[in-house]
Design a protein around this motif. Structure first.
Motif, PDB file in Angstrom:
ATOM      1  N   ILE A 299      -5.165   2.516   0.885  1.00 27.68           N
ATOM      2  CA  ILE A 299      -5.681   2.109   2.190  1.00 27.68           C
ATOM      3  C   ILE A 299      -6.453   3.286   2.785  1.00 27.68           C
ATOM      4  CG2 ILE A 299      -3.499   2.736   3.318  1.00 27.68           C
ATOM      5  CD1 ILE A 299      -4.112   0.587   5.410  1.00 27.68           C
TER       6      ILE A 299
ATOM      7  N   TYR B 166     -11.274   1.606  -1.677  1.00 28.27           N
ATOM      8  CA  TYR B 166     -11.618   0.197  -1.495  1.00 28.27           C
ATOM      9  C   TYR B 166     -11.402  -0.623  -2.759  1.00 28.27           C
ATOM     10  CZ  TYR B 166     -13.554   0.285   3.203  1.00 28.27           C
ATOM     11  OH  TYR B 166     -13.696   0.371   4.565  1.00 28.27           O
TER      12      TYR B 166
ATOM     13  N   GLY C 291      -7.788   1.555   8.068  1.00 24.13           N
ATOM     14  CA  GLY C 291      -8.599   0.555   7.399  1.00 24.13           C
ATOM     15  C   GLY C 291     -10.069   0.897   7.283  1.00 24.13           C
TER      16      GLY C 291
ATOM     17  N   LYS D  70       0.845  -1.197   0.000  1.00 24.80           N
ATOM     18  CA  LYS D  70       0.000   0.000   0.000  1.00 24.80           C
ATOM     19  C   LYS D  70       0.879   1.245   0.000  1.00 24.80           C
ATOM     20  CE  LYS D  70      -3.770  -2.533   0.742  1.00 24.80           C
ATOM     21  NZ  LYS D  70      -4.840  -2.697  -0.240  1.00 24.80           N
TER      22      LYS D  70
ATOM     23  N   GLN E 137      -6.049  -1.776  -4.953  1.00 20.51           N
ATOM     24  CA  GLN E 137      -5.235  -2.498  -3.975  1.00 20.51           C
ATOM     25  C   GLN E 137      -4.044  -1.682  -3.474  1.00 20.51           C
ATOM     26  OE1 GLN E 137      -3.734  -6.011  -5.842  1.00 20.51           O
ATOM     27  NE2 GLN E 137      -2.481  -4.914  -7.347  1.00 20.51           N
TER      28      GLN E 137
ATOM     29  N   LEU F 280      -2.494   6.604   1.157  1.00 16.04           N
ATOM     30  CA  LEU F 280      -3.331   6.669   2.360  1.00 16.04           C
ATOM     31  C   LEU F 280      -4.393   7.750   2.159  1.00 16.04           C
ATOM     32  CD1 LEU F 280      -3.910   5.869   5.319  1.00 16.04           C
ATOM     33  CD2 LEU F 280      -2.301   7.655   6.007  1.00 16.04           C
TER      34      LEU F 280
END
Length: 839
Positions: free
Chosen positions: A465, A459, A485, A329, A462, A332
């Protein structure tokens, strides 16, 4: 690194705070111009030096580094042929040389105790300034005063004599009653560097001399008497002569120092580096900072992790946040309510990255990791500029365009309120297209947004996050904590109502959106609930897993106890077999004797011998089988002991139990050792002579089973007792060891006392004690062992229902003074006894 971005992150404010911790003005000047580094080697070297400074600062040792006045310009002046330096500059040079000497001595003196490898290497690279220091302090004292040199001694004496004569002449006027009505004051004053008398203006003719000054009122004139004029003239000449001689001395000194100019400059660079890295440690110590680990190591790559990170400018008001990226990831997306701390979180992560790349410690907890970035691009705040006709949205796009154009996989991009300032639908579309490009370039991206579409984007990709700043629905206020998350709601209506917007307007707003509201808020709420439920289920699963593991361990432990008892029964049977063999041997020997007295045939004799041989082989076979079972049981008990230590270590990690550190700097336990004798104030060591004989202790075979020789059975063969079993062994299979009595003398442990004569027990008995009482006794035993240098002892806790044994095992697993521990072998107590080895 972009200066505008660093300013928005408050990097320069933090850097200047750290600069204030420097001891020298020159170091402070360099620090205020420091920028984040992009060379990994430079960053790691600075962090290593600051870590070691922190070790030194946490001791009670005297300060290793002392400040010095600016000296670089003095080096430049000295480098010019024939140049001179002032007495003050000489004093500054001497102070710098002393600082160099002191820091080298202090660091080298603490190197072995504190492990200051990097600091010691750096101070050893300091040039030797001994010649410079000697030349300086031959001229001045350590206080910076000029010494009584032969070249100026006669001039100084002449000046002292002239001053004395002038003083006498002045006293002749001030102490004479004839001049009482003439003088305004009986104390001479200085005018133009000369001593004069304050005379009433209307009586000036009473004292012949030179008038140097008249008071503003005109009532007083300052006259130097004719008798003192000549002495004062001579004094001026002598003082000029002294100044000229001192200047000559200082020119000669500058000439002696000039060959060492390069060494002085090199020393200054190293001293500045020492001062700057020390300043970072001083600042970090005040804020309980740690040094971040690297995300990239030689063998592994770890994700970005910040634990209990606190923004340094918020002080005690800062709410610690945890940021834990997942492998793979790189984007953010932070969402949540206004004033919830989204922008502060974004700035904190970026600021920590920049501070880390400057070699500074960070206000967070151990275990934090950060990657290295070669560039930082930011779009934070309102970029509206009326002079340039730049709107809010245009300002955002200008910053984002620059980032998209220049970023690479080592870049950090900060986008605050992505997609704002224009039509929400178009803004969201632009935002997703920008994120697509940043993903292609593999940049590290931190964004904040209120766009629901962007939350969904997080979401479905991939590389992304989601995270949110927590909101308390009961108090309708943010908690400023970051939830990884889970995306967050904006709670705009709740905050508007709390901020004073009339309730009917808020309700009207709810009515407008109720029919058009998407399921995003409900989805987020459900996800939050599922996240909480998942945490609860995970905890319950871990608890049940521990219970199952505990039950399996107890079953295995019980199985081994049963095998130990079975083995003990077999040993009893084997002992009976040996007695039977011995009795049979006697009977058969008697039978052979009777046969010999009668008619002896060869067949009868061979038959008897074969019977005896077969019987002996059978018994020996049983003994060997029994020994193998004992070895197998001992091996499994050792494996079980290792499992127990792993289990108790895991429990201790989950509970985060903190036990006190073991005592350091332990003293010798010479008087407690049976092999040490004190004779005439000197220590003599007596060693036990080891030889094969009845009563000697031995280790048998590859398993190193310990036993005692009972008797000799012919050449190079011995009967050895292992617990309750006796076996015939060859001498080549035996190894002599020190007898148990010599190895484990017993002492009495004073559980209550503070007696200075208390000594540790080699065998600590806890039978009959409650768990708390037993742990207290064990804790005192370990303290006494550390104080007296005893490394090994045993604990007898018995089996019982296993509570006391488990308490002992748990304590030993978490005690930092304990290196290893294991259950005893079956013949020495099995699960009822534990051997302990200290560090």
């Amino acid at each position: 690194m972009d200066k505008k971005t660093l300013t928005e992150l408050d990097y320069y404010r933090i850097r200047d705070e750290i600069a204030c911790c420097c001891l020298a003005e020159e170091s402070r000047f360099i620090m205020t111009r420091l920028e984040p580094f992009t060379q990994v080697e430079e960053i790691e070297e600075r962090k290593a030096l600051s870590r070691e400074w922190l070790k030194y600062l946490n001791t009670t040792r005297a300060s290793a580094l002392s400040g010095w006045n600016p000296v670089y310009n003095i080096f430049k002046a000295i480098s010019v042929e024939g140049a001179s330096i002032s007495l003050e500059q000489t004093r500054d040079l001497g102070s710098f040389c002393n600082s160099v000497y002191n820091v080298r001595a202090a660091v080298e003196g603490a190197e072995s105790d504190l492990g200051l490898k990097n600091l010691a290497a750096l101070v050893r690279s300091l040039p030797d300034l001994g010649a410079v220091s000697s030349a300086i302090f031959r001229i001045i004292t350590p206080d910076g005063l000029l010494r009584d040199l032969p070249q100026i001694r006669s001039i100084q004496e002449k000046i002292a004599n002239l001053n004395s004569r002038i003083k006498g002449l002045m006293q002749a006027f001030t102490s004479n009653s004839r001049y009482a009505d003439v003088l305004e004051s009986t104390v001479p004053v200085l005018r133009g560097g000369r001593q004069v008398l304050a005379v009433k203006s209307n009586r000036r003719a009473s004292i012949p001399g030179i008038i140097h000054e008249v008071s503003q009122s005109g009532l007083t004139v300052y006259i130097e008497p004719d008798e003192a004029v000549q002495c004062s003239n001579e004094l001026v000449e002598a003082e000029f002569e002294l100044s000229a001689e001192i200047r000559k001395i200082l020119v000669e000194l500058a000439g002696k120092i000039r060959p060492y100019c390069q060494e002085l400059k090199d020393a200054l660079k190293i001293m500045e580096r020492l001062d700057i890295t020390r300043a970072a440690s001083v600042w970090g110590k005040g804020l309980n900072c740690v040094f971040a680990e690297n995300c990239q190591t030689d063998a592994f790559s770890f994700p970005l992790t910040l634990i209990q990170a606190r923004h340094p400018l918020l002080g005690e008001k800062a709410v610690p946040i945890d940021v834990r990226f997942i492998e793979g990831k790189r984007i953010l997306i932070i969402t949540g309510p206004n004033t919830g701390g989204k922008t502060v979180t974004l700035k904190t992560i970026a600021l920590f990255a920049m501070l880390n790349q400057s070699g500074f410690p960070l206000p967070c907890s151990e275990g934090s990791r950060l990657p290295f970035f070669t560039g930082v691009f930011a779009d934070i705040g309102d970029e509206q500029n009326m002079d340039e006709s730049l709107s809010t949205f245009s300002g955002h796009m200008k910053n984002i365009a620059k980032a998209v154009r220049y970023v690479n996989e080592n870049s950090l991009v900060l986008l605050d309120e992505l997609g704002s300032g224009t039509d929400p639908q178009e803004g969201a579309a632009i935002s997703m297209a920008v994120l697509d490009r940043l993903i292609e370039k593999k940049a590290f991206v931190l964004i904040t947004t209120h766009q629901g579409v962007i939350k969904n984007y997080g979401y479905t990709h991939q590389e992304c996050i989601n995270a949110s700043v927590e909101f308390n629905s009961d108090t309708l206020s943010p908690t400023y904590r970051l939830l990884m998350g889970v995306p967050g709601e904006s709670h705009a209506l709740d905050i508007a109502k709390k901020s004073g917007l009339p309730g009917d307007i808020v309700q009207k707003a709810r009515d407008y959106i109720v029919s058009e509201k998407t399921d995003v808020s409900a989805l987020i709420k459900g996800l939050t609930e599922k996240h909480t439920e998942l945490d609860s289920l995970t905890q319950n699963l871990e608890k049940r897993s521990d219970e199952v593991e505990e039950k399996a361990f107890r079953n295995e432990e019980r199985s081994l106890e049963l095998r130990a008892k079975e083995l003990e029964l077999k040993a009893g049977i084997q002992r009976e077999s040996q007695e039977f063999l011995s009795e049979s041997r006697k009977k058969l020997e008697n039978l052979v004797r009777i046969i010999k007295e009668g008619e002896v045939t060869r067949e009868k004799t061979l038959g008897v011998k074969n019977f005896i041989s077969q019987l002996t082989d059978e018994v020996k076979k049983r003994e060997e089988e029994l020994l193998r079972e004992e070895e197998e049981l001992a091996r499994k008990m050792e494996e079980l002991s290792k499992k127990q230590k792993v289990r108790t270590s895991k429990k201790a990690t989950k509970k985060k139990t903190k036990l006190k550190d073991a005592l350091k700097n332990a003293v010798s336990m010479a008087q407690a050792d049976d092999n040490v004798v004190i004779k005439d104030g000197k220590k003599e060591v007596t060693m036990e002579v080891l030889e094969f004989a009845p009563g000697a202790s031995v280790l048998a075979g590859k398993s190193k089973q310990e036993g005692v020789i009972v008797a000799s059975r012919g050449k190079s063969q011995w009967e050895v007792q292992f617990g309750s079993v006796k076996m015939l062994m060859k001498q080549k299979d035996l190894t002599l060891v020190e007898s148990p009595k010599k190895r484990t003398p017993t002492y009495t442990l004073d559980l209550n006392g503070d007696s200075k004569d208390s000594k540790p027990a080699y065998e600590l008995r806890l039978l009959g004690m409650h768990s708390e009482e037993a742990i207290k006794a064990l804790e005192r035993q370990i303290d006494l062992c550390v104080l007296n240098g005893l490394k090994n002892f045993s604990v007898i806790h018995g089996n019982g229902n296993g509570i006391l044994r488990q308490s002992v095992q748990d304590y030993l697993s978490n005690c930092p003074s304990v290196q290893d521990f294991s259950f005893a072998s079956p013949e020495e107590g099995g699960f009822g006894k534990t051997y302990v080895k200290l560090r």
